[in-house]
Design a protein around this motif. Structure first.
Motif, PDB file in Angstrom:
ATOM      1  N   ILE A 176       0.839  -1.193   0.000  1.00 20.07           N
ATOM      2  CA  ILE A 176       0.000   0.000   0.000  1.00 20.07           C
ATOM      3  C   ILE A 176       0.877   1.247   0.000  1.00 20.07           C
ATOM      4  CG2 ILE A 176      -1.667   1.334   1.354  1.00 20.07           C
ATOM      5  CD1 ILE A 176      -2.797  -1.336   2.337  1.00 20.07           C
ATOM      6  N   VAL A 177       0.574   2.175  -0.903  1.00 19.14           N
ATOM      7  CA  VAL A 177       1.292   3.447  -0.978  1.00 19.14           C
ATOM      8  C   VAL A 177       0.619   4.449  -0.061  1.00 19.14           C
ATOM      9  CG1 VAL A 177       1.876   5.395  -2.469  1.00 19.14           C
ATOM     10  CG2 VAL A 177       2.145   3.037  -3.309  1.00 19.14           C
ATOM     11  N   ASP A 178       1.412   5.027   0.833  1.00 20.69           N
ATOM     12  CA  ASP A 178       0.932   5.973   1.840  1.00 20.69           C
ATOM     13  C   ASP A 178       1.482   7.354   1.505  1.00 20.69           C
ATOM     14  OD1 ASP A 178       0.225   7.398   4.099  1.00 20.69           O
ATOM     15  OD2 ASP A 178       1.413   6.206   5.496  1.00 20.69           O
ATOM     16  N   LEU A 179       0.589   8.337   1.322  1.00 17.90           N
ATOM     17  CA  LEU A 179       0.979   9.673   0.884  1.00 17.90           C
ATOM     18  C   LEU A 179       1.014  10.699   2.002  1.00 17.90           C
ATOM     19  CD1 LEU A 179      -0.926   9.792  -2.539  1.00 17.90           C
ATOM     20  CD2 LEU A 179       1.455   9.173  -2.083  1.00 17.90           C
ATOM     21  N   SER A 180       0.908  10.276   3.255  1.00 12.82           N
ATOM     22  CA  SER A 180       1.195  11.210   4.341  1.00 12.82           C
ATOM     23  C   SER A 180       2.670  11.591   4.262  1.00 12.82           C
ATOM     24  CB  SER A 180       0.901  10.565   5.701  1.00 12.82           C
ATOM     25  OG  SER A 180      -0.492  10.543   5.961  1.00 12.82           O
ATOM     26  N   HIS A 181       2.970  12.844   4.561  1.00 13.32           N
ATOM     27  CA  HIS A 181       4.340  13.390   4.616  1.00 13.32           C
ATOM     28  C   HIS A 181       4.887  13.863   3.279  1.00 13.32           C
ATOM     29  CE1 HIS A 181       5.658  12.955   8.773  1.00 13.32           C
ATOM     30  NE2 HIS A 181       5.033  11.786   8.825  1.00 13.32           N
ATOM     31  N   ILE A 182       4.420  13.352   2.164  1.00  9.25           N
ATOM     32  CA  ILE A 182       4.985  13.777   0.881  1.00  9.25           C
ATOM     33  C   ILE A 182       4.475  15.177   0.544  1.00  9.25           C
ATOM     34  CG2 ILE A 182       3.179  12.928  -0.685  1.00  9.25           C
ATOM     35  CD1 ILE A 182       5.539  11.762  -2.387  1.00  9.25           C
ATOM     36  N   ASN A 183       5.252  15.934  -0.236  1.00 10.38           N
ATOM     37  CA  ASN A 183       4.788  17.274  -0.587  1.00 10.38           C
ATOM     38  C   ASN A 183       3.706  17.187  -1.656  1.00 10.38           C
ATOM     39  OD1 ASN A 183       6.088  16.859  -3.036  1.00 10.38           O
ATOM     40  ND2 ASN A 183       7.552  18.522  -2.799  1.00 10.38           N
ATOM     41  N   GLU A 184       3.103  18.342  -1.960  1.00 16.26           N
ATOM     42  CA  GLU A 184       1.928  18.333  -2.821  1.00 16.26           C
ATOM     43  C   GLU A 184       2.267  17.912  -4.259  1.00 16.26           C
ATOM     44  OE1 GLU A 184      -1.969  21.126  -3.810  1.00 16.26           O
ATOM     45  OE2 GLU A 184      -0.391  21.868  -2.479  1.00 16.26           O
ATOM     46  N   VAL A 185       3.415  18.323  -4.762  1.00 14.94           N
ATOM     47  CA  VAL A 185       3.804  17.929  -6.120  1.00 14.94           C
ATOM     48  C   VAL A 185       3.947  16.411  -6.205  1.00 14.94           C
ATOM     49  CG1 VAL A 185       5.525  18.176  -7.935  1.00 14.94           C
ATOM     50  CG2 VAL A 185       4.967  20.130  -6.479  1.00 14.94           C
ATOM     51  N   GLY A 186       4.632  15.839  -5.220  1.00 18.18           N
ATOM     52  CA  GLY A 186       4.798  14.389  -5.196  1.00 18.18           C
ATOM     53  C   GLY A 186       3.483  13.656  -5.020  1.00 18.18           C
ATOM     54  N   PHE A 187       2.594  14.235  -4.241  1.00 22.67           N
ATOM     55  CA  PHE A 187       1.257  13.650  -4.032  1.00 22.67           C
ATOM     56  C   PHE A 187       0.550  13.458  -5.371  1.00 22.67           C
ATOM     57  CE2 PHE A 187      -3.304  14.008  -3.567  1.00 22.67           C
ATOM     58  CZ  PHE A 187      -3.611  13.292  -2.420  1.00 22.67           C
ATOM     59  N   TRP A 188       0.510  14.537  -6.151  1.00 22.05           N
ATOM     60  CA  TRP A 188      -0.209  14.453  -7.428  1.00 22.05           C
ATOM     61  C   TRP A 188       0.549  13.590  -8.433  1.00 22.05           C
ATOM     62  CZ3 TRP A 188      -4.988  15.265  -6.967  1.00 22.05           C
ATOM     63  CH2 TRP A 188      -5.492  16.233  -6.088  1.00 22.05           C
TER      64      TRP A 188
END
Length: 311
Positions: A162-174
């Motif tokens: 599972i990929v967890d997107l807490s902590h990543i910045n907004e550019v990386g999120f998208w």
């Protein structure tokens, strides 16, 4: 029942066992789990002072966790949904292995496979700083996912991590949402609209996770709840806000309950200071939501994602 999608307890266990203590989980069962937490992601987080030796630290911390679980009568590490259900039927608590920040992976897909073989099923791509995968929310530069980060997402899909997107910045999120078609989670993040902290998610991010079939875990760190008066009521406000925004199937819990411990920040949300306050949270939830919705938020939403992605 509560499915807690994020806990830094492995760091606590590691330090205790380094000092010669044993049976950390078992001896603290009521304190850390009580009668309510019935599944938990145990995240291996690399402290800042260990970043130069992140691989060694992660392996030692994971080994420490495994040894402590082996000594216990109440816990089992699980690797898929079927194992989780069997452990629950036996009256034990299923624990999932997570990694908070991909520093231990260095720049190697092989290492991701090694950690998968050791039980890794949740990968928080970054902590708050930069690693080989991408930039965290506190990094001065605002880069997205690296080429290696793109490869990591593909390998996570292949393996069932599972990929967890807490902590990543907004550019990386998208970037991540553009690259993977799988459900993703933000295991421990709140609503930026209610508390303007860079670790919290904007409305568009929350909705995007929900539309993908993923889940956002409500966090109990005071500074993510409210900058001035973090209370249980304010935390409930984040839950209600996210449910209104993305639907009740998109919200769960990722308490991040270690900061009240000695040696950490010592701070906590008023009225929700530690795991013993979970009954108060559930009581408030039952006042605001239907029984079906409370069950989904408390356990079933994260269970659904784990069943679909991990198998």
């Amino acid at each position: 029942m509560i499915f807690d999608a994020h806990s830094d307890l492995p760091a606590y266990i590691y330090e205790k066992r380094k000092r010669g203590e044993r049976n950390i989980l078992e001896s603290n069962y009521q304190r850390f789990f009580g009668d309510f937490i019935r599944s938990r992601v145990m995240a291996i987080w690399t402290p800042s002072e260990k970043r130069n030796s992140a691989l060694r630290y992660a392996l030692e911390a994971l080994n420490s966790l495994k040894n402590d679980v082996r000594e216990s009568e109440s816990f089992s590490i699980v690797k898929n949904h079927e194992e989780m259900r069997k452990v629950l039927e036996k009256g034990r608590v299923p624990l999932w292995v997570g990694m908070e920040g991909g520093e231990p992976l260095e720049d190697s897909l092989d290492l991701l496979e090694v950690f998968y073989s050791l039980g890794l099923r949740v990968l928080t791509l970054t902590w708050s700083l930069r690693n080989a995968i991408g930039d965290g929310v506190f990094e001065r530069t605002k880069g997205g996912l690296t080429n290696f980060g793109v490869e990591i997402l593909g390998k996570c899909e292949e393996l069932g991590i599972i990929v967890d997107l807490s902590h990543i910045n907004e550019v990386g999120f998208w970037d991540a949402l553009d690259i993977t078609a799988f459900p993703v989670i933000a295991s421990h993040s709140n609503a930026r609209a209610l508390c303007d902290h860079p670790r919290n998610l904007k409305d568009e991010q929350i909705k995007a996770i929900g539309e993908r079939g993923g889940v956002v875990g409500i966090n109990a760190i005071p500074s993510f709840v409210d900058k001035e008066k973090p209370t249980l009521e304010k935390m409930l406000g984040h839950i209600e806000y996210m449910v209104d925004l993305a639907g009740y199937k998109s919200v769960g819990f990722g308490f991040d309950f270690v900061y009240y411990l000695k040696g950490w920040s010592g701070r906590s949300v008023k009225g929700f200071e530690d795991e013993s306050k979970i009954p108060a949270l559930l009581e408030k939830l039952n006042e605001r939501f239907s029984e079906r919705e409370v069950k989904a938020i408390s356990f079933e939403n994260f269970e659904r994602v784990f069943r679909k992605v991990v198998g």
